[in-house]
Design a protein around this motif. Structure first.
Motif, PDB file in Angstrom:
ATOM      1  N   TYR A  34      26.921  44.527  16.284  1.00 41.71           N
ATOM      2  CA  TYR A  34      25.671  43.776  16.306  1.00 41.71           C
ATOM      3  C   TYR A  34      25.042  43.712  17.699  1.00 41.71           C
ATOM      4  O   TYR A  34      23.816  43.633  17.836  1.00 41.71           O
ATOM      5  CB  TYR A  34      25.912  42.370  15.761  1.00 41.71           C
ATOM      6  N   TYR A  35      25.835  43.770  18.738  1.00 39.98           N
ATOM      7  CA  TYR A  35      25.298  43.683  20.092  1.00 39.98           C
ATOM      8  C   TYR A  35      24.947  45.034  20.697  1.00 39.98           C
ATOM      9  O   TYR A  35      24.058  45.125  21.545  1.00 39.98           O
ATOM     10  CB  TYR A  35      26.290  42.966  21.012  1.00 39.98           C
ATOM     11  N   PHE A  52      37.108  44.020  12.604  1.00 38.67           N
ATOM     12  CA  PHE A  52      37.925  43.567  13.719  1.00 38.67           C
ATOM     13  C   PHE A  52      37.141  43.297  15.010  1.00 38.67           C
ATOM     14  O   PHE A  52      37.628  42.579  15.882  1.00 38.67           O
ATOM     15  CB  PHE A  52      39.027  44.601  14.011  1.00 38.67           C
ATOM     16  N   ALA A  53      35.935  43.840  15.117  1.00 37.88           N
ATOM     17  CA  ALA A  53      35.115  43.560  16.308  1.00 37.88           C
ATOM     18  C   ALA A  53      33.638  43.634  15.929  1.00 37.88           C
ATOM     19  O   ALA A  53      32.893  44.482  16.426  1.00 37.88           O
ATOM     20  CB  ALA A  53      35.438  44.559  17.421  1.00 37.88           C
ATOM     21  N   PHE A 105      23.792  53.404  14.432  1.00 38.01           N
ATOM     22  CA  PHE A 105      23.569  52.525  13.275  1.00 38.01           C
ATOM     23  C   PHE A 105      24.111  53.140  11.998  1.00 38.01           C
ATOM     24  O   PHE A 105      24.347  52.452  11.001  1.00 38.01           O
ATOM     25  CB  PHE A 105      22.074  52.219  13.127  1.00 38.01           C
ATOM     26  N   MET A 106      24.362  54.474  12.022  1.00 38.58           N
ATOM     27  CA  MET A 106      24.840  55.180  10.845  1.00 38.58           C
ATOM     28  C   MET A 106      26.274  54.820  10.464  1.00 38.58           C
ATOM     29  O   MET A 106      26.742  55.199   9.394  1.00 38.58           O
ATOM     30  CB  MET A 106      24.757  56.692  11.093  1.00 38.58           C
ATOM     31  N   ILE A 107      26.981  54.095  11.307  1.00 40.94           N
ATOM     32  CA  ILE A 107      28.365  53.763  10.981  1.00 40.94           C
ATOM     33  C   ILE A 107      28.465  52.580  10.023  1.00 40.94           C
ATOM     34  O   ILE A 107      29.559  52.264   9.543  1.00 40.94           O
ATOM     35  CB  ILE A 107      29.198  53.462  12.251  1.00 40.94           C
ATOM     36  N   PHE A 108      27.343  51.925   9.723  1.00 38.09           N
ATOM     37  CA  PHE A 108      27.397  50.753   8.843  1.00 38.09           C
ATOM     38  C   PHE A 108      27.834  51.193   7.448  1.00 38.09           C
ATOM     39  O   PHE A 108      27.173  51.987   6.799  1.00 38.09           O
ATOM     40  CB  PHE A 108      26.035  50.073   8.773  1.00 38.09           C
ATOM     41  N   LEU A 128      17.616  47.667  10.279  1.00 40.10           N
ATOM     42  CA  LEU A 128      17.975  48.434   9.086  1.00 40.10           C
ATOM     43  C   LEU A 128      19.388  49.001   9.203  1.00 40.10           C
ATOM     44  O   LEU A 128      19.816  49.438  10.271  1.00 40.10           O
ATOM     45  CB  LEU A 128      16.987  49.576   8.877  1.00 40.10           C
ATOM     46  N   THR A 129      20.087  49.016   8.073  1.00 42.25           N
ATOM     47  CA  THR A 129      21.420  49.620   8.001  1.00 42.25           C
ATOM     48  C   THR A 129      21.309  50.903   7.167  1.00 42.25           C
ATOM     49  O   THR A 129      20.252  51.515   7.100  1.00 42.25           O
ATOM     50  CB  THR A 129      22.424  48.643   7.381  1.00 42.25           C
TER      51      THR A 129
END
Length: 276
Positions: free
Chosen positions: A42-43, A36-37, A63-66, A126-127
């Motif tokens: 990414y920003y 949804f956002a 970044f851990m939420i990917f 990196l994800t």
């Protein structure tokens, strides 16, 4: 592994129990954001070396939420699968060891991100892909004979899936002409390499080894003593630990009595039993 054992004795009480639950919650938040956002992630949230070096240090965590997928069809299945894998590892290894393994993987991602940027000048962004892979590889080594069902039909043992995935990483590492790609693979999977290739300690904590030790302890454990029961009142030596029990020489049969009834009970004769 003596170092890890000392660390566990000293800092084990600080381990986060049910760690995989919190990671899955992060994935849920990330899935919602990416659906949804996505520009927010990414920003402002993804792992980006230049932004981190310019003070956006929260990216080291956010970044851990990917999530493992952005598909509505597969997200629930994958979240349940990774929760099951992580919970099984924590149950067998213990919370501290699993915490160390996961946080080593996260630290490896951060080091890989910065190392690749310094070497190549480009941020790989990196994800959590390699982190999820390391959890699966750890599970496959610990539970090699567990089955996974591809498309809910084809049953494949975990060890064969791990060999296939590991071979893919190895092939990419060997054939890639990019130093950045090699650094990504090597550093992001450092937790698996350290725990399972260099230490070989996984054999001690594997379910098969734990079961073998439990069976061995059961075999050498002394047999429980005979339980004494009074034929009159039914009292046992467990009810009255200090009470003595004796067999009556005048009773015909194996009848045992506590000291309160040893001299006051009615003697049992076979003729009385036959008349009854």
């Amino acid at each position: 592994m003596k170092f890890f054992q000392k660390m566990e004795r000293k800092f084990g009480r600080y381990a986060i129990h049910n760690l995989m639950y919190y990671i899955i919650m992060l994935y849920v938040v990330g899935f919602v954001i990416l659906k949804f956002a996505p520009e927010l992630y990414y920003y402002y949230l993804m792992l980006d070396a230049p932004s981190i070096l310019h003070g956006q240090v929260w990216r080291l965590v956010t970044f851990m939420i990917f999530p493992p997928t952005t598909s509505f069809i597969w997200i629930l299945l994958l979240l349940l699968m990774y929760y099951s894998l992580g919970s099984s590892l924590e149950r067998v290894w213990g919370a501290f060891r699993f915490n160390v393994y996961v946080f080593m993987g996260i630290l490896g991602h951060i080091i890989a991100e910065l190392a690749v940027y310094f070497v190549t000048g480009h941020s790989p962004h990196l994800t959590t892909t390699f982190l999820n892979a390391s959890v699966f590889l750890a599970y496959a080594v610990t539970f090699p004979n567990e089955y996974f069902y591809l498309y809910f039909v084809i049953a494949i043992r975990a060890k064969w899936l791990a060999i296939f995935e590991g071979a893919g990483f190895l092939l990419l590492f060997v054939t890639s002409h990019s130093l950045g790609t090699r650094l990504e693979i090597l550093l992001s999977l450092a937790n698996f390499i350290i725990f399972f290739v260099m230490t070989r300690d996984y054999r001690r904590i594997s379910p098969r080894e734990i079961k073998r030790k439990q069976e061995f302890r059961a075999q050498i454990r002394p047999k429980s003593r005979t339980r004494h029961v009074c034929a009159v009142c039914g009292r046992t030596d467990e009810d009255s630990p200090g009470m003595e029990f004796r067999y009556c020489s005048k009773c015909e049969g194996s009848y045992e009595y506590c000291m309160d009834h040893l001299y006051t009970h009615k003697h049992i004769k076979k003729s009385d039993q036959e008349q009854q």
